[in-house]
Design an enzyme around this catalytic site. Sequence first.
Site, short mmCIF file in Angstrom:
data_model
loop_
_atom_site.label_atom_id
_atom_site.label_comp_id
_atom_site.label_asym_id
_atom_site.label_seq_id
_atom_site.Cartn_x
_atom_site.Cartn_y
_atom_site.Cartn_z
N ASN A 117 42.74 38.10 35.42
CA ASN A 117 42.65 38.71 36.75
C ASN A 117 42.41 40.20 36.58
O ASN A 117 43.33 40.95 36.26
CB ASN A 117 43.95 38.45 37.53
CG ASN A 117 43.93 39.13 38.89
OD1 ASN A 117 42.90 39.66 39.32
ND2 ASN A 117 45.06 39.12 39.58
N TRP A 118 41.17 40.59 36.78
CA TRP A 118 40.81 42.00 36.54
C TRP A 118 41.23 42.91 37.70
O TRP A 118 41.07 44.12 37.61
CB TRP A 118 39.30 42.11 36.30
CG TRP A 118 38.87 41.58 34.96
CD1 TRP A 118 39.69 41.21 33.92
CD2 TRP A 118 37.52 41.40 34.50
NE1 TRP A 118 38.93 40.79 32.86
CE2 TRP A 118 37.59 40.90 33.18
CE3 TRP A 118 36.26 41.59 35.08
CZ2 TRP A 118 36.46 40.60 32.43
CZ3 TRP A 118 35.13 41.29 34.34
CH2 TRP A 118 35.23 40.80 33.03
N LYS A 119 41.68 42.34 38.79
CA LYS A 119 42.09 43.15 39.95
C LYS A 119 40.97 44.12 40.33
O LYS A 119 39.80 43.76 40.24
CB LYS A 119 43.43 43.84 39.66
CG LYS A 119 44.49 42.82 39.20
CD LYS A 119 45.88 43.36 39.14
CE LYS A 119 46.83 42.25 38.69
NZ LYS A 119 48.23 42.65 38.69
N HIS B 39 48.04 36.21 46.05
CA HIS B 39 48.60 37.06 45.00
C HIS B 39 49.64 38.01 45.60
O HIS B 39 49.50 38.43 46.74
CB HIS B 39 47.47 37.86 44.34
CG HIS B 39 47.92 38.57 43.10
ND1 HIS B 39 48.60 39.76 43.13
CD2 HIS B 39 47.83 38.22 41.79
CE1 HIS B 39 48.89 40.13 41.88
NE2 HIS B 39 48.44 39.21 41.05
N GLU C 120 50.15 41.05 45.25
CA GLU C 120 49.60 42.32 45.75
C GLU C 120 48.99 42.14 47.13
O GLU C 120 49.04 43.03 47.98
CB GLU C 120 48.58 42.88 44.74
CG GLU C 120 49.31 43.45 43.52
CD GLU C 120 48.57 43.29 42.22
OE1 GLU C 120 47.35 43.06 42.21
OE2 GLU C 120 49.25 43.40 41.16
N GLU D 264 54.39 34.00 39.51
CA GLU D 264 54.35 35.40 39.10
C GLU D 264 55.53 36.13 39.74
O GLU D 264 55.45 36.56 40.89
CB GLU D 264 53.04 36.06 39.58
CG GLU D 264 51.79 35.44 39.01
CD GLU D 264 50.64 36.43 38.96
OE1 GLU D 264 50.07 36.61 37.88
OE2 GLU D 264 50.31 37.04 40.00
N GLY E 48 52.82 43.99 36.17
CA GLY E 48 52.42 45.37 35.88
C GLY E 48 53.57 46.26 35.45
O GLY E 48 53.43 47.48 35.41
N SER F 16 53.08 40.56 33.12
CA SER F 16 53.21 41.22 31.81
C SER F 16 53.01 40.28 30.63
O SER F 16 53.70 40.39 29.61
CB SER F 16 54.55 41.96 31.71
OG SER F 16 54.63 42.97 32.71
N GLY G 106 46.98 40.02 33.92
CA GLY G 106 46.42 41.21 34.57
C GLY G 106 46.00 42.23 33.53
O GLY G 106 44.96 42.11 32.89
N GLY G 107 46.84 43.23 33.31
CA GLY G 107 46.51 44.36 32.44
C GLY G 107 45.93 43.98 31.09
O GLY G 107 44.92 44.54 30.67
P1 13P Z 1 50.04 42.04 34.67
O1 13P Z 1 49.64 41.08 33.59
O2 13P Z 1 49.31 43.34 34.60
O3 13P Z 1 51.53 42.18 34.75
O4 13P Z 1 49.58 41.39 36.05
C1 13P Z 1 49.92 40.08 36.32
C2 13P Z 1 49.16 39.61 37.49
O5 13P Z 1 49.39 40.05 38.60
C3 13P Z 1 48.09 38.63 37.27
O6 13P Z 1 47.64 38.12 38.48
#
Ligand code: 13P
Length: 254
Positions: free
Chosen positions: A9-11, A96, A98, A168, A174, A214, A235-236
Amino acid sequence: MRKKIIAANWKMNMTQAESARFVESFLRDLGEITDVEVVIVPPFTAIAKVIEALGRAQNIKVGAQNMYWEKSGAFTGEISAALLRDLFVHYVVLGHSERRTLFGETDEIVNPKVHAAHEATLHPIVCIGETLEQRDKGNVEKILSIQLRGSLAGLKPKELQETVIAYEPVWAIGTGRNATPEQAQEAHAFVRKTLREMADDATAERVRIQYGGSVKPENARELMSQPDIDGALVGGASLDPRSFVQIVKAARER
Ligand code: 13P
């Protein structure tokens, strides 16, 4: 046996050029992979570029980060399931955390999106998870149950089987602070138990439940060795092809 599914997930990151470079690098390392399902989830603006860069590597799937439930019409700024299918997108991340916390999405908003995705043969990745406050109050199961029953209401067993759930925990996203494998397994087992109640044993056994929050090369193997953890939503660590490749490789080792 559920096939593991790892999604990047590149956001709100990655230009077209960066996306193409990522795909080229990933394909050099793991272009032939078929024992783990790999999904790249770019921002809308890079979807076409990722699909172009993937070329004949149709074993790697592409997802979108959101969509609207209407089929078409005057909905400025929104994207429909049909428009995503037109790009050859296979998955769509819905609900999600966010989107829930920053953009006011609720289970009542996520649910029609999930139905619209299935109608268009897009597979939803539906995200659920508790906040730290909810965990500290001992409300994890209550929250997960409400989110699952709300966002997946009215799905037929076959549609449920084709839905991916991403657990999640909001406090792990994050933050660098992942759930322990035991905490994650406990939540995943509860999700599967709830799916059993919502549908039947066979359906619950088929649904893939990803962990997100994470996930890194250092913790991926242990998380994914848990019996009910069927992959990761990253994510990251998915922005760097080398660390993403390591996470995918960790899913191969059982
Ligand atoms: P991180 O891996 O950056 O914690 O993000 C997780 C996430 O929200 C994947 O959708």
